[in-house]
Design a protein around this motif. Structure first.
Motif: not given
Length: 359
Positions: A80-100
């Motif tokens: 929940g913490a991660n999903v809320v954080s990332l939603q708040a930081m990105a637009d609907r068309w946004g992407a998140v770069i992360c380690a595999e």
């Protein structure tokens, strides 16, 4: 249907509290000081949904660790913490770069993508750690309408492979991401273990070096449940309160989440617990290194030991101690230590490993 007269209604213990394994720090119980804090917060009425005194005081405690602009939003769990954080930081068309190997990619059931509506752009890493050069494998195409737009870089401290970023490594990532107009999220499910390993305050590798938003973990460090989204840069997020509710992470009786984090952070409990867990992992690694045929795969920098040994040995050993395969085909396993792991636990495990290897 059971006869109501035969159904016991009183609480009873259903497990042997002497049994501990090396499967996960989520297996551990709750630290007695946190249980005492929950009892202290109980009784009487407090305003619901975060208007209580304990959540208010938690903000001041967070300021002491992350500076006066930090704002904590308690949530139920790490996903929940991660999903809320990332939603708040990105637009609907946004992407998140992360380690595999990132938890958001491997172990959250697709929640960032299915619930958060975000595309994850993954990068293979040898040790679980991103670098500016690795980020650049996915940091492109901002004007390409056919590609999800990279807007956030998410790193994990410590990583899923038990390795720890140095402050300078995180600063380089933040500078590089910000230079591309991207924000930086840090998944800190085991942030206390990283700070204990580095022997520095948590701010040294978060807000001080440019991290925008932090998922702060309490469960793996002795809490019953409860994490927090900690906004370090207010300009990096939007509508946090609304997103927390929308993501089903708003606790009505929030005082019982907040008081656990307060109990960890107001004093040094968070650090004591993490130092002990890390120490037990080092003891385990030292013992394992004496066993012929067992290979330690990654530097033991926090509370995890990754090893490779014969598959059949692991299967026999799992009947005596709980732990998980990391890559079953390769024979890779993960052994986790917790705040309540004892030296006797470690020594008994190493002895059992030696016996199974000899057998």
């Amino acid at each position: 249907m059971a006869d109501p007269a035969t159904v016991r209604t009183d609480a009873r213990r259903h497990h042997d509290p002497r049994v501990r394994g090396f499967a996960s720090d989520n297996y551990a119980g709750t630290h007695p000081e946190i249980l005492a804090a929950i009892a202290l917060a109980n009784g009487g009425h407090q305003i619901a949904y975060g208007e209580d005194e304990y959540t208010g005081h938690l903000q001041r405690v967070m300021h002491s660790h992350f500076g006066p602009t930090a704002e904590a939003f308690p949530v139920f769990n790490g996903t929940g913490a991660n999903v809320v954080s990332l939603q708040a930081m990105a637009d609907r068309w946004g992407a998140v770069i992360c380690a595999e190997t990132a938890h958001i990619n491997v172990d959250e059931g697709g929640a960032p993508e299915r619930v958060g509506g975000l595309k994850l752009l993954t990068v293979p890493t040898p040790d679980g750690k991103l670098t500016p050069e690795l980020i650049d494998r996915q940091a492109y195409g901002w004007d390409d309408e056919h590609r999800a737009m990279p807007q956030v870089v998410s790193i994990t401290q410590n990583t899923e492979l038990g390795t720890v970023y140095t402050p300078d490594e995180i600063r380089a990532i933040c500078d590089h991401a910000h230079g591309h107009g991207m924000k930086v999220h840090l998944d800190g499910a085991r942030i206390a273990n990283a700070a204990a390993s580095l022997d520095v305050p948590m701010r040294t590798f978060t807000n001080t070096v440019g991290v925008d938003v932090l998922s702060f973990g309490g469960t793996k460090n002795g809490a019953i449940f409860g994490e927090a989204v900690v906004v370090l840069n207010p300009d990096a997020v939007r509508a946090m309160k609304h997103l927390r509710k929308l993501s089903m992470q708003l606790a009505s009786k929030m005082r019982f989440v907040s008081v656990q984090l307060e109990a960890l952070l107001a004093g040094d409990l968070w650090l004591r617990n993490a130092r002990h867990a890390n120490s037990m992992a080092r003891r385990l690694a030292e013992g394992v290194r004496t066993v012929d045929g067992v290979e330690i795969l990654h530097p033991v920098q926090a509370n995890a030991v990754f090893a490779r040994l014969p598959h059949e040995v692991s299967e026999r050993l799992q009947k005596r101690f709980r732990f998980y395969f990391w890559d079953e085909a390769a024979g890779d396993v993960r052994w986790m230590c917790s705040f309540d792991t004892t030296e006797d636990d470690v020594d008994a495990f190493v002895l059992a490993l030696k016996e199974e290897m000899a057998g």
